[in-house]
Every structure is written in structure tokens, then in C-alpha cells.
Design a protein around this motif. Structure first.
Motif, short mmCIF file in Angstrom:
data_model
loop_
_atom_site.label_atom_id
_atom_site.label_comp_id
_atom_site.label_asym_id
_atom_site.label_seq_id
_atom_site.Cartn_x
_atom_site.Cartn_y
_atom_site.Cartn_z
N LEU A 92 0.82 -1.21 0.00
CA LEU A 92 0.00 0.00 0.00
C LEU A 92 0.86 1.26 0.00
O LEU A 92 0.54 2.25 -0.69
N PHE A 93 1.94 1.25 0.77
CA PHE A 93 2.80 2.45 0.83
C PHE A 93 3.41 2.75 -0.53
O PHE A 93 3.35 3.90 -1.01
N PHE A 94 4.01 1.75 -1.15
CA PHE A 94 4.64 2.01 -2.45
C PHE A 94 3.60 2.22 -3.54
O PHE A 94 3.85 2.94 -4.52
N GLY A 95 2.43 1.62 -3.40
CA GLY A 95 1.35 1.92 -4.35
C GLY A 95 0.95 3.39 -4.27
O GLY A 95 0.69 4.04 -5.31
N PHE A 96 0.88 3.90 -3.04
CA PHE A 96 0.57 5.32 -2.87
C PHE A 96 1.66 6.20 -3.47
O PHE A 96 1.37 7.24 -4.08
N MET A 97 2.93 5.79 -3.33
CA MET A 97 4.03 6.57 -3.89
C MET A 97 3.96 6.59 -5.42
O MET A 97 4.19 7.64 -6.05
N ALA A 110 -2.07 1.58 -9.48
CA ALA A 110 -0.78 1.84 -8.83
C ALA A 110 -0.49 0.78 -7.77
O ALA A 110 0.66 0.34 -7.61
N PHE A 111 -1.53 0.35 -7.03
CA PHE A 111 -1.35 -0.70 -6.02
C PHE A 111 -0.96 -2.03 -6.66
O PHE A 111 -0.08 -2.75 -6.18
N LEU A 112 -1.61 -2.36 -7.78
CA LEU A 112 -1.26 -3.59 -8.49
C LEU A 112 0.16 -3.54 -9.05
O LEU A 112 0.88 -4.54 -9.04
N PHE A 113 0.57 -2.35 -9.56
CA PHE A 113 1.94 -2.21 -10.07
C PHE A 113 2.95 -2.35 -8.93
O PHE A 113 4.04 -2.90 -9.13
N LEU A 132 -1.24 3.21 -16.01
CA LEU A 132 -1.54 3.51 -14.60
C LEU A 132 -2.56 4.63 -14.59
O LEU A 132 -2.24 5.79 -14.89
N ASN A 133 -3.82 4.28 -14.26
CA ASN A 133 -4.90 5.25 -14.36
C ASN A 133 -5.59 5.53 -13.03
O ASN A 133 -6.67 6.12 -13.00
N LEU A 146 11.71 2.78 -7.98
CA LEU A 146 11.79 1.36 -8.32
C LEU A 146 12.97 0.70 -7.63
O LEU A 146 12.87 -0.42 -7.12
N LEU A 147 14.12 1.40 -7.61
CA LEU A 147 15.30 0.85 -6.93
C LEU A 147 15.05 0.71 -5.42
O LEU A 147 15.40 -0.32 -4.82
N VAL A 148 14.44 1.74 -4.83
CA VAL A 148 14.18 1.69 -3.37
C VAL A 148 13.22 0.55 -3.04
O VAL A 148 13.43 -0.21 -2.09
#
Length: 416
Positions: A89-94, A126-129, A120-121, A155-157
Motif C-alpha cells: 500500500l505504501f509504495f502503491g501510494f508513492m 498503482a497498487f497492483l503495479f 496507470l490510471n 523502483l530501486l528503493v
């Protein structure tokens, strides 16, 4: 007209025999006393100790890995799912925030616009990605473009942090699954400990066994006596632990646990049971904790099994029933008789009193007479006067002593 009237039935309690009526209060008292005894270690090996008023709780967080492993399974699984869900969820939000700040969400129908992440719409995509990126699934529908440097950094992080989370959580689950606690379930202890004679000495014994065919490597046994004591200075020490020697000096504490073994503790001068008799044991509130340790042959991890015996579970004057029989080409263990004991002739006195009686039986007759005279309080002058009246020279005295010794030996042999 007559009517039948049923009279109330009077139920009389059966009258017990006299011996049963006398023994019943004693049995009830023993049961009540057994219920009142607070165990230090339960029969299944769990320690009956709770830590309260721990103010420095931050110490648990300094060793977070052990803390997670020690948690119960339901909490461990909950934390496992929670950590992964929060990370996704955190990275999806980012990813959604990057798309929102760059304006990708405003140019969804513009084919000339190059977004940070294709297709990404919204937050759901974004969460799925985020899940595809961290789990390295890569369906190929959503992909990052080379026109988004901030996306490349994110992506690296996420890749690095995702690997750390995977290593930590998977490692925690693996250690918890491979814990040898369940291996201890197949290491059994006898229900009771017994005290009886073995090789002319009073011994405390209990039995251990392994139900599995895969053996415990480097198995060793230890025993502790748990009993509160008070020092000479008046200091009270609750639950004082005293070692019980089960063969440390001779190497008998190191076991080859292929078949059930009877662990023996010789009650000698160094034993905490040296001055305890059968009547004294029934009044004592003691607990014997036994600890069996070894390495699991399949995994190489250290396993520990524990059990305990309170005073009511220590049977005086009993032995264990043999469980090993020789069959056609192999030995068979009958675990139905593992906990069975049978009664045997055993002195009810303490080991110290038994040793004193044995030492007195080995003394010569003249020594016994002299000790009796001294116990009666005769002065030495009267004893010397009696020796003078006999008129025996030193040589005749030594001959008389030898005769008395022979007489004592004959008497002892006749008693046997």
C-alpha cells in the motif's frame, strides 16, 4: 375404597469397611495437598512463571527477530500479512503520487503524452503495479518508462526494501516452522518417580523414552531440586535450585536414547535427600525438575524436553516395570507399561539412618559394648576399674578381642 400410597424411599449410603473409613481422610488429604502444591514446571514442560511489571519493554524491540519468533502462530501470521500489505500500500501510494504530480492522470486519453508508468490510471492500478514490482511478477501490462527519473529511483528503493522484507519475514517463518519444540512432544517421562534399593543403596529413579525412530544425538539429562530454604543468617530463598547428580561424574548423564532408560540418582551424603525418610517426604513440599537435551538428528537443532515431579508423585518403595523384551531377531519396547510401577521391599528410613545402621552392624562386639557403656554415662575410672578386676594382660586382652570379633561375625552371619 382403599388407595395405594407410595412411601418416600430412603436411600442409605453403603457402610464402608473400617480400614476404608480410616484411609479415606488420608487419601482426601493427599488429593487436596496435591492440588494445593504450586508447580514450578508443569508436567508438559511449560514453566509456570509469568513476568510482571517489566518497565524496560524496549528491550523486546532491540531483538525484534526473536520477539517475532516467540509470538504465537496467530499473531505471527497476522504480522506477516500486515507487513506485506502495508508495504504494498505504501509504495502503491508513492506510484500514484508520482503520477498525480506529473499530471499523468490528466492525460490518460492523450497518446502523445509519455507517462511515468504506462496504463496507470488510478490508485488501484498503482497498487497492483506495486505488488508486481515487489514480488517480481511482471505481467507486462504496466511498465515504467525511461522518461521518469523519480520513478526509476522509487523502483530501486522498492526493490531493495522488498528484498529485505522478504528475507526478514520468510526467515522468521522458516525459523518458527523448524523449531524443535514439537520434537519434544515425542520425548516422554514417566508419570511418577520412585525410590527403592539398587545395589544395596537407596536410589531415586525416573524413566525417559523416545517415541521416534530418528534418535536424539548427544542426549544428556539433568535434574534440579526446587525447594525454598532459609539460610543460617535468616535470609529466605524462594524456589532455591539444587543440583541432583544423575551420573555427571561417571558419564551416566550422557544417554544413548534408543530404548527407554531408567535414570538413577544415588542418595548419598552429597544428595539433598540424604536425611529424608518416607514419612518426611510425605510432609515436604519439593519439586524435582528433569531436563533432557540433545540435537535433533534430522535438523541438527538443539531440542529440550522438561517435566517435573512433586512430592506426591515420588513413590517410595516402588520400581519400574520392565518394558524391553527380546523377540525373534530384535528388541521390542512395550510403551503400554512405560508408566507402570510395582511395589518392592524398601526401608522407610532415610539413607543417613540406613548408613548408620549398616555401620553399626559392621562394628566388633567389644566396640559395641564400649559404645553402649559410654552412652549409659559410666565414667572412665569405673571402666578402667572393671578392666583391672578382670586381671587380663595386654596379650590376653588382644586374644579376647579377637574372640569377641569372631563371635560378632558369627552372630551377624546367623542373622543373615
Amino acid at each position: 375404597m382403599e388407595q395405594d400410597v407410595e412411601s418416600p424411599a430412603v436411600i442409605r449410603k453403603p457402610k464402608l469397611p473400617k480400614q476404608a473409613r480410616e484411609d479415606l481422610p488420608k487419601q482426601l488429604a493427599e488429593v487436596d495437598r496435591a492440588k494445593r502444591i504450586q508447580r514450578y514446571v508443569q508436567k508438559d514442560g511449560k514453566c509456570n512463571v509469568h513476568h510482571g511489571n517489566v518497565r524496560e519493554t524496549y528491550r523486546y524491540l532491540t531483538d525484534i527477530f526473536t520477539t517475532l519468533v516467540d509470538l504465537k502462530w496467530r499473531f505471527n501470521l497476522f504480522i506477516f500479512v500486515l507487513v506485506y500489505t502495508v508495504t504494498w500500500l505504501f509504495f502503491g501510494f508513492m506510484w500514484w503520487l508520482i503520477a498525480y504530480l506529473r499530471g499523468d492522470l490528466d492525460h490518460l486519453a492523450d497518446n502523445q503524452w509519455t507517462p511515468c508508468v504506462n496504463n496507470l490510471n488510478g490508485f488501484v492500478s498503482a497498487f497492483l503495479f506495486s505488488i508486481e514490482t515487489e514480488t517480481t511478477i511482471g505481467y507486462g501490462y504496466r511498465v515504467i518508462t525511461d522518461k521518469c527519473p523519480e520513478g526509476i529511483v522509487l523502483l530501486l528503493v522498492q526493490s531493495v526494501l522488498g528484498s529485505i522484507v522478504n528475507a526478514f519475514m520468510v526467515g522468521c517463518m522458516f525459523v518458527k516452522i523448524s523449531q524443535p519444540k514439537k520434537r519434544a512432544e515425542t520425548l516422554v517421562f514417566s508419570t511418577n518417580a520412585v525410590i527403592s534399593m539398587r545395589d544395596g543403596r537407596l536410589c531415586l529413579m525416573f524413566r525417559v523414552g523416545d517415541l521416534r525412530n530418528s534418535h536424539i544425538v548427544e542426549a544428556s539429562i539433568r535434574a534440579k531440586l526446587i525447594k525454598s530454604k532459609q539460610t543460617k543468617e535468616g535470609e529466605f530463598i524462594p524456589l532455591n535450585q539444587t543440583d541432583i547428580n544423575v551420573g555427571y561424574n561417571t558419564g551416566d548423564d550422557r544417554l544413548f536414547l534408543v530404548s527407554p532408560l531408567i535414570i538413577c540418582h544415588e542418595i548419598n551424603q552429597n544428595s539433598p535427600f540424604w536425611e529424608i525418610s518416607q514419612a518426611h517426604l510425605a510432609k515436604e513440599e519439593v519439586e524435582i525438575v528433569v531436563i533432557l537435551e540433545g540435537m535433533v538428528e534430522a535438523t541438527g537443532m538443539t531440542c529440550q524436553a522438561r517435566s517435573s515431579y512433586v512430592s506426591s508423585e515420588i513413590k517410595w518403595g516402588y520400581r519400574f516395570t520392565p518394558v524391553l523384551t527380546l523377540e525373534d531377531g530384535f528388541y521390542e519396547v512395550d510403551y503400554n507399561s512405560f508408566h507402570d510401577i510395582y511395589e518392592t521391599n524398601t526401608p522407610t528410613c532415610s539413607a543417613k539412618e540406613l548408613a548408620d545402621m549398616a555401620s553399626r552392624a559392621r562394628l566388633p562386639l567389644t566396640w559395641s559394648l564400649a559404645s553402649k557403656l559410654s552412652q549409659q554415662g559410666l565414667p572412665e575410672s569405673e571402666q578402667e576399674g572393671q578392666e583391672t578386676k578382670t586381671g587380663l594382660d595386654p596379650q590376653s586382652k588382644s586374644q579376647q578381642t579377637e574372640r569377641n570379633g569372631d563371635i560378632a561375625n558369627i552372630e551377624s552371619e546367623s542373622k543373615v
